[in-house]
Motif scaffolding. Structure first.
Motif, mmCIF file in Angstrom:
data_model
loop_
_atom_site.group_PDB
_atom_site.id
_atom_site.type_symbol
_atom_site.label_atom_id
_atom_site.label_comp_id
_atom_site.label_asym_id
_atom_site.label_seq_id
_atom_site.Cartn_x
_atom_site.Cartn_y
_atom_site.Cartn_z
ATOM 1 N N PHE A 86 0.833 -1.203 0.000
ATOM 2 C CA PHE A 86 0.000 0.000 0.000
ATOM 3 C C PHE A 86 0.866 1.251 0.000
ATOM 4 N N LEU A 87 1.911 1.268 0.840
ATOM 5 C CA LEU A 87 2.811 2.416 0.888
ATOM 6 C C LEU A 87 3.551 2.609 -0.431
ATOM 7 N N PHE A 89 2.438 1.861 -3.439
ATOM 8 C CA PHE A 89 1.496 2.452 -4.389
ATOM 9 C C PHE A 89 1.231 3.923 -4.065
ATOM 10 N N GLN A 90 1.077 4.217 -2.772
ATOM 11 C CA GLN A 90 0.848 5.608 -2.387
ATOM 12 C C GLN A 90 2.035 6.479 -2.776
ATOM 13 N N THR A 91 3.226 6.015 -2.501
ATOM 14 C CA THR A 91 4.430 6.768 -2.840
ATOM 15 C C THR A 91 4.545 6.942 -4.344
ATOM 16 N N ARG A 92 4.230 5.901 -5.075
ATOM 17 C CA ARG A 92 4.271 5.983 -6.547
ATOM 18 C C ARG A 92 3.290 7.032 -7.052
ATOM 19 N N ASN A 93 2.084 7.054 -6.496
ATOM 20 C CA ASN A 93 1.090 8.052 -6.903
ATOM 21 C C ASN A 93 1.563 9.471 -6.574
ATOM 22 N N GLU A 94 2.132 9.625 -5.394
ATOM 23 C CA GLU A 94 2.635 10.949 -4.997
ATOM 24 C C GLU A 94 3.766 11.405 -5.914
ATOM 25 N N ASP A 96 4.275 10.483 -8.991
ATOM 26 C CA ASP A 96 3.675 10.813 -10.294
ATOM 27 C C ASP A 96 3.042 12.202 -10.268
ATOM 28 N N GLN A 97 2.323 12.512 -9.191
ATOM 29 C CA GLN A 97 1.706 13.839 -9.076
ATOM 30 C C GLN A 97 2.766 14.942 -9.021
#
Length: 130
Positions: A86-87, A89-94, A96-97
């Motif tokens: 989960f972390l 994926f969250q880090t990857r999304n951040e 990317d943003q």
């Protein structure tokens, strides 16, 4: 000739027979009263001569404790791995943003540089005319 009598010094087999019958009845009673899971410990008790009762009980308790510990360890490990995924994926999304924001800001900065250059050219031309 006198016939010799055959005498054997046998222990009292009647007493042994009684003990055997009582032992068999006890085993039958244990089979009827105890659940099927305890049959294994009863077999171990018979093999050890009755002294392994506490050993068989502690062995099954140890196996049960090991099994419970193993299951709890697996559940905790699964929870930790899920949290790490989960972390990630969250880090990857951040990331990317942030990278998309940086790209848009880079475009804005380049546009501002162009505008600045145009304004400077215009100002330079206006000073020359004066």
């Amino acid at each position: 000739m006198e016939r010799p009598t055959l005498e054997f010094n046998l222990p009292d087999t009647h007493e042994e027979g009684k003990l055997y019958v009582v032992d068999s009845l006890n085993n039958l009673n244990k089979l009827n009263v105890c659940p099927a899971e305890s049959q294994h410990s009863l077999d171990e008790e018979e093999n050890t001569g009755g002294t392994g009762e506490s050993m068989a009980g502690s062995n099954t308790r140890n196996q049960c404790l090991f099994f419970i510990t193993f299951i709890l360890t697996l559940i905790i490990t699964l929870a930790l791995v899920s949290f790490v995924i989960f972390l990630i994926f969250q880090t990857r999304n951040e990331v990317d943003q942030i990278s998309s924001r940086l790209l848009s800001e880079k475009k804005n900065i380049e546009e501002l540089k162009k505008l600045n250059n145009i304004i400077l050219k215009h100002l330079n031309q206006s000073r020359i005319k004066e």
